[in-house]
Design an enzyme around this catalytic site. Structure first.
Site, PDB file in Angstrom:
ATOM      1  N   THR A   1       1.193 -49.431 -12.533  1.00 26.08           N
ATOM      2  CA  THR A   1       0.698 -50.673 -11.937  1.00 26.08           C
ATOM      3  C   THR A   1       1.103 -51.950 -12.690  1.00 26.08           C
TER       4      THR A   1
ATOM      5  N   ARG B   1       9.648 -48.639   2.014  1.00 25.57           N
ATOM      6  CA  ARG B   1       8.508 -49.275   2.665  1.00 25.57           C
ATOM      7  C   ARG B   1       7.675 -50.152   1.762  1.00 25.57           C
TER       8      ARG B   1
ATOM      9  N   ASN C   1      12.386 -47.452  -8.099  1.00 25.18           N
ATOM     10  CA  ASN C   1      12.495 -46.297  -7.195  1.00 25.18           C
ATOM     11  C   ASN C   1      13.761 -46.417  -6.341  1.00 25.18           C
TER      12      ASN C   1
ATOM     13  N   GLU D   1      14.602 -60.154   8.542  1.00 23.45           N
ATOM     14  CA  GLU D   1      15.987 -59.972   8.956  1.00 23.45           C
ATOM     15  C   GLU D   1      16.392 -60.873  10.106  1.00 23.45           C
TER      16      GLU D   1
ATOM     17  N   SER E   1      17.954 -61.702  13.560  1.00 22.78           N
ATOM     18  CA  SER E   1      17.680 -60.962  14.780  1.00 22.78           C
ATOM     19  C   SER E   1      18.749 -61.193  15.831  1.00 22.78           C
TER      20      SER E   1
ATOM     21  N   ARG F   1      19.148 -44.872  -4.850  1.00 25.62           N
ATOM     22  CA  ARG F   1      20.339 -45.426  -4.213  1.00 25.62           C
ATOM     23  C   ARG F   1      21.508 -45.662  -5.161  1.00 25.62           C
TER      24      ARG F   1
ATOM     25  N   ASN G   1       8.642 -55.532  -5.661  1.00 31.23           N
ATOM     26  CA  ASN G   1       8.208 -55.565  -7.060  1.00 31.23           C
ATOM     27  C   ASN G   1       9.023 -54.568  -7.890  1.00 31.23           C
TER      28      ASN G   1
HETATM   29  C1  LIG Z   1      20.538 -39.484  -0.696  1.00 29.84           C
HETATM   30  C2  LIG Z   1      19.482 -39.730   0.352  1.00 29.84           C
HETATM   31  C3  LIG Z   1      19.549 -39.047   1.568  1.00 29.84           C
HETATM   32  C4  LIG Z   1      18.582 -39.272   2.562  1.00 29.84           C
HETATM   33  N1  LIG Z   1      18.685 -38.586   3.751  1.00 29.84           N
HETATM   34  C5  LIG Z   1      17.759 -38.811   4.712  1.00 29.84           C
HETATM   35  C6  LIG Z   1      17.821 -38.118   5.975  1.00 29.84           C
HETATM   36  O1  LIG Z   1      18.714 -37.323   6.214  1.00 29.84           O
HETATM   37  N2  LIG Z   1      16.866 -38.374   6.893  1.00 29.84           N
HETATM   38  C7  LIG Z   1      15.865 -39.262   6.649  1.00 29.84           C
HETATM   39  O2  LIG Z   1      15.022 -39.460   7.510  1.00 29.84           O
HETATM   40  N3  LIG Z   1      15.773 -39.935   5.485  1.00 29.84           N
HETATM   41  C8  LIG Z   1      16.692 -39.735   4.522  1.00 29.84           C
HETATM   42  N4  LIG Z   1      16.592 -40.444   3.343  1.00 29.84           N
HETATM   43  C9  LIG Z   1      15.537 -41.468   3.205  1.00 29.84           C
HETATM   44  C10 LIG Z   1      14.343 -40.981   2.399  1.00 29.84           C
HETATM   45  O3  LIG Z   1      13.677 -39.932   3.077  1.00 29.84           O
HETATM   46  C11 LIG Z   1      13.337 -42.131   2.160  1.00 29.84           C
HETATM   47  O4  LIG Z   1      12.851 -42.583   3.379  1.00 29.84           O
HETATM   48  C12 LIG Z   1      13.916 -43.304   1.434  1.00 29.84           C
HETATM   49  O5  LIG Z   1      14.706 -42.866   0.373  1.00 29.84           O
HETATM   50  C13 LIG Z   1      12.818 -44.222   0.875  1.00 29.84           C
HETATM   51  O6  LIG Z   1      12.260 -43.596  -0.267  1.00 29.84           O
HETATM   52  P1  LIG Z   1      10.711 -43.681  -0.638  1.00 29.84           P
HETATM   53  O7  LIG Z   1       9.865 -43.076   0.406  1.00 29.84           O
HETATM   54  O8  LIG Z   1      10.609 -43.117  -2.029  1.00 29.84           O
HETATM   55  O9  LIG Z   1      10.502 -45.267  -0.758  1.00 29.84           O
HETATM   56  P2  LIG Z   1       9.265 -46.197  -0.292  1.00 29.84           P
HETATM   57  O10 LIG Z   1       9.019 -46.002   1.143  1.00 29.84           O
HETATM   58  O11 LIG Z   1       9.592 -47.578  -0.763  1.00 29.84           O
HETATM   59  O12 LIG Z   1       8.064 -45.662  -1.129  1.00 29.84           O
HETATM   60  C14 LIG Z   1       7.984 -45.897  -2.550  1.00 29.84           C
HETATM   61  C15 LIG Z   1       7.016 -44.852  -3.123  1.00 29.84           C
HETATM   62  O13 LIG Z   1       5.731 -45.032  -2.553  1.00 29.84           O
HETATM   63  C16 LIG Z   1       5.128 -43.809  -2.212  1.00 29.84           C
HETATM   64  N5  LIG Z   1       4.872 -43.815  -0.752  1.00 29.84           N
HETATM   65  C17 LIG Z   1       5.088 -44.828   0.120  1.00 29.84           C
HETATM   66  N6  LIG Z   1       4.645 -44.512   1.327  1.00 29.84           N
HETATM   67  C18 LIG Z   1       4.131 -43.272   1.242  1.00 29.84           C
HETATM   68  C19 LIG Z   1       3.479 -42.407   2.170  1.00 29.84           C
HETATM   69  N7  LIG Z   1       3.261 -42.752   3.453  1.00 29.84           N
HETATM   70  N8  LIG Z   1       3.052 -41.212   1.724  1.00 29.84           N
HETATM   71  C20 LIG Z   1       3.227 -40.846   0.433  1.00 29.84           C
HETATM   72  N9  LIG Z   1       3.834 -41.621  -0.482  1.00 29.84           N
HETATM   73  C21 LIG Z   1       4.267 -42.828  -0.078  1.00 29.84           C
HETATM   74  C22 LIG Z   1       6.067 -42.740  -2.695  1.00 29.84           C
HETATM   75  O14 LIG Z   1       5.667 -42.375  -3.988  1.00 29.84           O
HETATM   76  C23 LIG Z   1       7.402 -43.453  -2.782  1.00 29.84           C
HETATM   77  O15 LIG Z   1       8.252 -42.923  -3.787  1.00 29.84           O
HETATM   78  C24 LIG Z   1      17.544 -40.207   2.331  1.00 29.84           C
HETATM   79  C25 LIG Z   1      17.465 -40.883   1.108  1.00 29.84           C
HETATM   80  C26 LIG Z   1      18.419 -40.654   0.118  1.00 29.84           C
HETATM   81  C27 LIG Z   1      18.305 -41.393  -1.182  1.00 29.84           C
HETATM   82  C1  LIG Z   2       8.145 -59.238  18.954  1.00 25.58           C
HETATM   83  C2  LIG Z   2       8.582 -58.991  17.541  1.00 25.58           C
HETATM   84  C3  LIG Z   2       9.647 -59.706  16.993  1.00 25.58           C
HETATM   85  C4  LIG Z   2      10.084 -59.463  15.688  1.00 25.58           C
HETATM   86  N1  LIG Z   2      11.136 -60.182  15.188  1.00 25.58           N
HETATM   87  C5  LIG Z   2      11.555 -59.955  13.920  1.00 25.58           C
HETATM   88  C6  LIG Z   2      12.652 -60.673  13.351  1.00 25.58           C
HETATM   89  O1  LIG Z   2      13.250 -61.504  13.995  1.00 25.58           O
HETATM   90  N2  LIG Z   2      13.026 -60.406  12.075  1.00 25.58           N
HETATM   91  C7  LIG Z   2      12.378 -59.473  11.344  1.00 25.58           C
HETATM   92  O2  LIG Z   2      12.732 -59.235  10.185  1.00 25.58           O
HETATM   93  N3  LIG Z   2      11.342 -58.760  11.839  1.00 25.58           N
HETATM   94  C8  LIG Z   2      10.926 -58.977  13.108  1.00 25.58           C
HETATM   95  N4  LIG Z   2       9.866 -58.230  13.605  1.00 25.58           N
HETATM   96  C9  LIG Z   2       9.291 -57.154  12.776  1.00 25.58           C
HETATM   97  C10 LIG Z   2       7.985 -57.550  12.089  1.00 25.58           C
HETATM   98  O3  LIG Z   2       8.228 -58.584  11.145  1.00 25.58           O
HETATM   99  C11 LIG Z   2       7.377 -56.341  11.353  1.00 25.58           C
HETATM  100  O4  LIG Z   2       8.243 -55.900  10.357  1.00 25.58           O
HETATM  101  C12 LIG Z   2       7.060 -55.172  12.247  1.00 25.58           C
HETATM  102  O5  LIG Z   2       6.475 -55.633  13.442  1.00 25.58           O
HETATM  103  C13 LIG Z   2       6.098 -54.192  11.572  1.00 25.58           C
HETATM  104  O6  LIG Z   2       4.799 -54.747  11.610  1.00 25.58           O
HETATM  105  P1  LIG Z   2       3.737 -54.581  10.443  1.00 25.58           P
HETATM  106  O7  LIG Z   2       4.236 -55.171   9.175  1.00 25.58           O
HETATM  107  O8  LIG Z   2       2.433 -55.103  10.986  1.00 25.58           O
HETATM  108  O9  LIG Z   2       3.615 -52.976  10.344  1.00 25.58           O
HETATM  109  P2  LIG Z   2       3.481 -52.008   9.093  1.00 25.58           P
HETATM  110  O10 LIG Z   2       4.604 -52.230   8.173  1.00 25.58           O
HETATM  111  O11 LIG Z   2       3.286 -50.628   9.633  1.00 25.58           O
HETATM  112  O12 LIG Z   2       2.157 -52.445   8.413  1.00 25.58           O
HETATM  113  C14 LIG Z   2       0.879 -52.165   9.000  1.00 25.58           C
HETATM  114  C15 LIG Z   2      -0.142 -53.143   8.419  1.00 25.58           C
HETATM  115  O13 LIG Z   2      -0.255 -52.922   7.031  1.00 25.58           O
HETATM  116  C16 LIG Z   2      -0.301 -54.123   6.307  1.00 25.58           C
HETATM  117  N5  LIG Z   2       0.849 -54.157   5.389  1.00 25.58           N
HETATM  118  C17 LIG Z   2       1.768 -53.175   5.190  1.00 25.58           C
HETATM  119  N6  LIG Z   2       2.612 -53.502   4.210  1.00 25.58           N
HETATM  120  C18 LIG Z   2       2.230 -54.702   3.756  1.00 25.58           C
HETATM  121  C19 LIG Z   2       2.686 -55.556   2.711  1.00 25.58           C
HETATM  122  N7  LIG Z   2       3.725 -55.247   1.931  1.00 25.58           N
HETATM  123  N8  LIG Z   2       2.029 -56.713   2.501  1.00 25.58           N
HETATM  124  C20 LIG Z   2       0.963 -57.054   3.259  1.00 25.58           C
HETATM  125  N9  LIG Z   2       0.483 -56.277   4.253  1.00 25.58           N
HETATM  126  C21 LIG Z   2       1.099 -55.125   4.498  1.00 25.58           C
HETATM  127  C22 LIG Z   2      -0.333 -55.224   7.332  1.00 25.58           C
HETATM  128  O14 LIG Z   2      -1.673 -55.522   7.583  1.00 25.58           O
HETATM  129  C23 LIG Z   2       0.266 -54.581   8.556  1.00 25.58           C
HETATM  130  O15 LIG Z   2      -0.241 -55.098   9.760  1.00 25.58           O
HETATM  131  C24 LIG Z   2       9.433 -58.476  14.913  1.00 25.58           C
HETATM  132  C25 LIG Z   2       8.361 -57.768  15.457  1.00 25.58           C
HETATM  133  C26 LIG Z   2       7.921 -58.012  16.742  1.00 25.58           C
HETATM  134  C27 LIG Z   2       6.768 -57.218  17.280  1.00 25.58           C
END
Ligand SMILES: Cc1cc2nc3c(=O)[nH]c(=O)nc-3n(C[C@H](O)[C@H](O)[C@H](O)COP(=O)(O)OP(=O)(O)OC[C@H]3O[C@@H](n4cnc5c(N)ncnc54)[C@H](O)[C@@H]3O)c2cc1C
Ligand SMILES: Cc1cc2nc3c(=O)[nH]c(=O)nc-3n(C[C@H](O)[C@H](O)[C@H](O)COP(=O)(O)OP(=O)(O)OC[C@H]3O[C@@H](n4cnc5c(N)ncnc54)[C@H](O)[C@@H]3O)c2cc1C
Ligand SMILES: Cc1cc2nc3c(=O)[nH]c(=O)nc-3n(C[C@H](O)[C@H](O)[C@H](O)COP(=O)(O)OP(=O)(O)OC[C@H]3O[C@@H](n4cnc5c(N)ncnc54)[C@H](O)[C@@H]3O)c2cc1C
Ligand SMILES: Cc1cc2nc3c(=O)[nH]c(=O)nc-3n(C[C@H](O)[C@H](O)[C@H](O)COP(=O)(O)OP(=O)(O)OC[C@H]3O[C@@H](n4cnc5c(N)ncnc54)[C@H](O)[C@@H]3O)c2cc1C
Lengths: 253, 253, 253, 253
Positions: free
Chosen positions: A64, A89, A203, A95, A97, A208, A197
């Site tokens: 942390t 995530r 990670n 991004e 659009s 990557r 962060n």
């Molecule tokens: C070489 C390589 C090959 C890959 N191939 C594929 C593929 O074939 N298909 C595919 O779908 N993806 C693939 N991925 C993507 C991979 O599954 C992950 O989605 C991606 O690397 C993001 O990693 P992350 O979940 O650690 O990161 P983040 O989403 O940023 O999460 C950071 C950390 O937070 C924790 N965390 C966040 N959310 C959760 C959750 N919901 N539950 C539990 N822990 C959580 C975990 O500890 C994680 O390490 C590949 C990635 C790599 C590097």
């Molecule tokens: C109509 C439309 C237009 C869009 N246009 C664009 C665009 O032009 N460019 C672009 O980049 N994206 C665009 N987006 C994507 C948008 O910015 C979000 O990334 C996407 O809708 C996912 O929503 P979310 O963050 O609520 O969902 P999730 O990521 O699933 O999060 C769920 C909830 O968790 C909380 N949360 C999760 N992670 C965090 C965090 N790190 N900090 C604070 N709270 C968090 C929030 O309360 C959030 O509502 C668009 C989406 C919509 C619906």
């Protein structure tokens, strides 16, 4: 553009470390709240004690305090790279659009190095040229069609068949962009801001910069890594030490 | 395939609600730990008390009990739809990889309804046909090139110029797939599993069933919504009531 | 109560693995979407191929398929244990509330083993007895005062000085509970539901079964670990192997 | 201490907005990447266009640009307040540890206002005095016992019965602190750093400044809110407008 914190990647890609927040002192100070009221004013005040603690915390997964240091990058990269990137995530993306704007008319073209694996040319220069022609025909298709749709919309507006709406939100032009995007290849460049962060960034580096990550995303991860190391050399070294320690394990596994 | 929980979407898309975990009783029981030891055995045991509590919790943003109900969907959708979908971070994705496999040879073709906004045909049938030809030429390019690379790799293997590696991890073929993917349009279909809890799913519904979400992702969100409502009608109704209450606010804002 | 999935911990603590969702087959199937359409119907259909893949995925940090398996535990534990537990964010908690109910009249009493470190009795039996008396006096204070406040509220209601509100939401009684809670020690037991996926659970096991985690939370983490291993023996073994591989690295570091 | 960004709360509590990162211009600039290359240099360059966009984005739940602005607070608060606070997961905490240090010898004492609901004195001054005596006896117990354990440990060290370890990690003293903590009430003050982005902070304000949040956490949430509004007045006003618009809906629901 500060050459330390910007880099061109591939034929059109770009990475910039725009800003960071906090540093090694922030990590030490937020960590030390557990154990003592002693704070360091800045990195300059670090002694071996602080350096040892920094390594200890990271090596033992006291994660942390490492969440108190943040980075914002600007990224111009092909969509297929961003598709992998955006699977991370624990960070925030904003991004470009293609719904609101026309696509960036640039696409990724693998150079000699990118086309070659261990001296074997996987894709030839001629193949790349055929690829370029095809993608260019896609871009031409998009632009020709968009032009035509716009003309048709204008005509319909003037004929009073559809309502006139100004700006990028005109529903017919907006829909035209959405429909024509279908033809755009995943090599099309896009543009985004990435806020993350240090814990999550590490990670990202782990996943990557590894050999099994795709060449193209590795180039970005390596560039981000270099910028990060320039910005926070001590944290960079500490991370390297920890990653090496972990990698040793990987070999044994 | 159970018709209640599967749906074809667009020309090649598909959605299936494969499994869910927990239901309204789980929500009530986990919520009630705050206030009482009373538990309900199942949804059948619900009285007005439970129904009122369910609405109260959701309307007043007592969100954590709604995180105890989970869903797993199977999704076949075009990449541009998945790009929007995968921005949702509070959930898990597992996706088909064009690094390990050749692309799915199907791509999204907008039908009449998709091409029309308020009666105005944004993209004509002929344009769509030109688009199809172009995309098909992309697919042909991929397949022809891949064939050739594979032949060259085999030759090199036989000539002892490169090492022979079996399977999908052959580094030369793997790199060929990575390089040729560049030509694939964002309309190419991909395939994934999506695991999400109800709280995050509701956020998805709110954002992706709204009029300003793109037509194509809306079709998936609507289909997911319908399957969800069939699976958990009471939770579905309760959510609708809460969303309507919030929408009223939206109009005033 | 199924003895395999419930356990008494300490003098009043309790852990139950109420339910799980998904298993090793879910992990394999969701992971395989990347590479193949081959699915296994169930764990029974596993061959060495699946077992090897399971280990490979976990050892190489392919984490997302491990997010498809979920668990719900019921936990009765002292507040100081829950304070450490609830620092884990990638999961959901629903907890008993001292705002809506009176505290559980049970508190943690360390037994002989808990009081001893390497044969040295850190806290004597007499000290523990003094502690118990003190805590009991706290509980008596709470109950006596609450009784008195309730009597005063009733009197005020009858005198028409305050409005009469039935139920646990009576604002005066509610505030009395909030204020009197101040006297409750962190050894007071509380009660919660914990919903978590396997990836996050493994992180919990790594952090909370280590020697440097506090004895009391370790007892819960160990119990959760044992229940998990009974429920999913193959995943349990696979995890152990991976953790051992990582631990080796830890020793070298 | 800057009076704008620090505040004493209750008898021993404290809040400080130590640092923030980014501002309204960051939000606009990261949001605008979707639609245009136009950036504003700073808040001073804002016109009505930017102000309108800021409100539009927040009101329509375009949340990710609001994740680019971060805050770090220092918080001294009673444990029962922190227990509610630390349920918020989308942020980072670094807390004082009673495992490594002796507890802070200060505890929350509700003042007149805190003891009164709508003019009715829920807890009398005498009750509070009894409470203070009890808590003080807890603290005395802790300190007397700790003194004794330390003496016993020293004796055992000198007698060669246990090994001598210096510092706060001495395992016997460490365990003594863990065991004696059991007697500490949830009104004991603790100390932490809290790092959070604006999107999550707004969620905190929504949940913890509402009438149904407990008085004591509300005081902290209100103080954090005021500091935030001083730091970023435009974002503060925009948030207020959006929250009011949402509140209207709440009344109708
Ligand atoms: C070489 C390589 C090959 C890959 N191939 C594929 C593929 O074939 N298909 C595919 O779908 N993806 C693939 N991925 C993507 C991979 O599954 C992950 O989605 C991606 O690397 C993001 O990693 P992350 O979940 O650690 O990161 P983040 O989403 O940023 O999460 C950071 C950390 O937070 C924790 N965390 C966040 N959310 C959760 C959750 N919901 N539950 C539990 N822990 C959580 C975990 O500890 C994680 O390490 C590949 C990635 C790599 C590097
Ligand atoms: C109509 C439309 C237009 C869009 N246009 C664009 C665009 O032009 N460019 C672009 O980049 N994206 C665009 N987006 C994507 C948008 O910015 C979000 O990334 C996407 O809708 C996912 O929503 P979310 O963050 O609520 O969902 P999730 O990521 O699933 O999060 C769920 C909830 O968790 C909380 N949360 C999760 N992670 C965090 C965090 N790190 N900090 C604070 N709270 C968090 C929030 O309360 C959030 O509502 C668009 C989406 C919509 C619906
Ligand atoms: C022995 C021990 C001593 C401790 N001492 C202290 C102490 O003195 N003071 C103190 O405050 N805490 C202390 N902690 C708590 C510790 O800092 C963590 O809060 C806790 O262990 C939860 O771990 P986690 O963050 O990995 O888990 P989760 O919050 O469940 O996160 C799971 C994973 O998701 C990722 N993740 C989730 N959220 C984020 C985010 N915002 N940014 C980046 N990555 C994220 C990380 O990869 C993480 O591993 C201690 C813990 C242990 C085990
Ligand atoms: C008045 C009041 C009374 C309460 N009473 C109780 C009680 O009796 N018992 C009890 O246990 N708790 C109680 N709580 C705590 C409450 O359940 C939440 O844990 C707490 O308010 C944190 O809110 P959050 O989940 O929105 O915040 P965060 O955890 O910071 O999450 C921020 C946002 O991210 C999203 N998000 C984050 N994680 C997930 C996830 N895993 N799944 C889906 N979405 C996610 C959500 O959109 C959420 O709004 C109470 C809270 C309040 C305000």
């Amino acid at each position: 553009l500060n050459p330390d914190y910007t880099k061109r990647i591939g034929n059109f890609g770009f990475l910039e470390l725009e800003e960071s927040w906090g540093d090694e002192a922030t990590i030490i100070n937020t960590a030390r709240i557990s154990t003592t009221n002693k704070r360091v004013n800045s990195l300059d005040a670090f002694t071996d004690k602080e350096r040892t603690l920094l390594h200890y915390l990271l090596a033992h997964n006291h994660g942390t305090p490492f969440e108190t240091v943040h980075f914002r990058f600007r990224v111009v990269a092909p969509i297929f790279v961003l598709r992998q990137w955006m699977r991370h995530r624990i960070c925030s993306f904003n991004e470009f659009s293609q719904r609101y704007r026309m696509p960036i008319t640039a696409f990724y073209v693998p150079d000699q190095e990118a086309r070659t694996v261990d001296g074997f040319e996987v894709l030839s220069q001629e193949s790349v040229e055929r690829y370029c022609e095809l993608v260019e025909s896609m871009h031409r298709f998009y632009h020709d069609e968009y032009q035509q749709v716009c003309t048709r919309i204008e005509a319909a507006e003037q004929a009073g068949l559809v309502e006139k709406t100004a700006g990028s939100r005109n529903p017919y032009r907006a829909r035209a962009r959405e429909l024509l995007r279908n033809a755009m290849p995943v090599s099309t460049y896009s543009d985004l801001y990435w806020t993350i962060n240090f814990r999550a960034l590490m990670n990202f580096f782990e996943l990557r910069r590894k050999a099994n990550a795709q060449y193209e995303i590795r180039a970005y991860a390596d560039a981000a890594y270099e910028m990060f190391c320039k910005k926070m050399p001590l944290l960079g070294e500490t991370m390297n030490r920890v990653l090496e320690e972990r990698a040793k394990m990987g070999e044994q596994a």
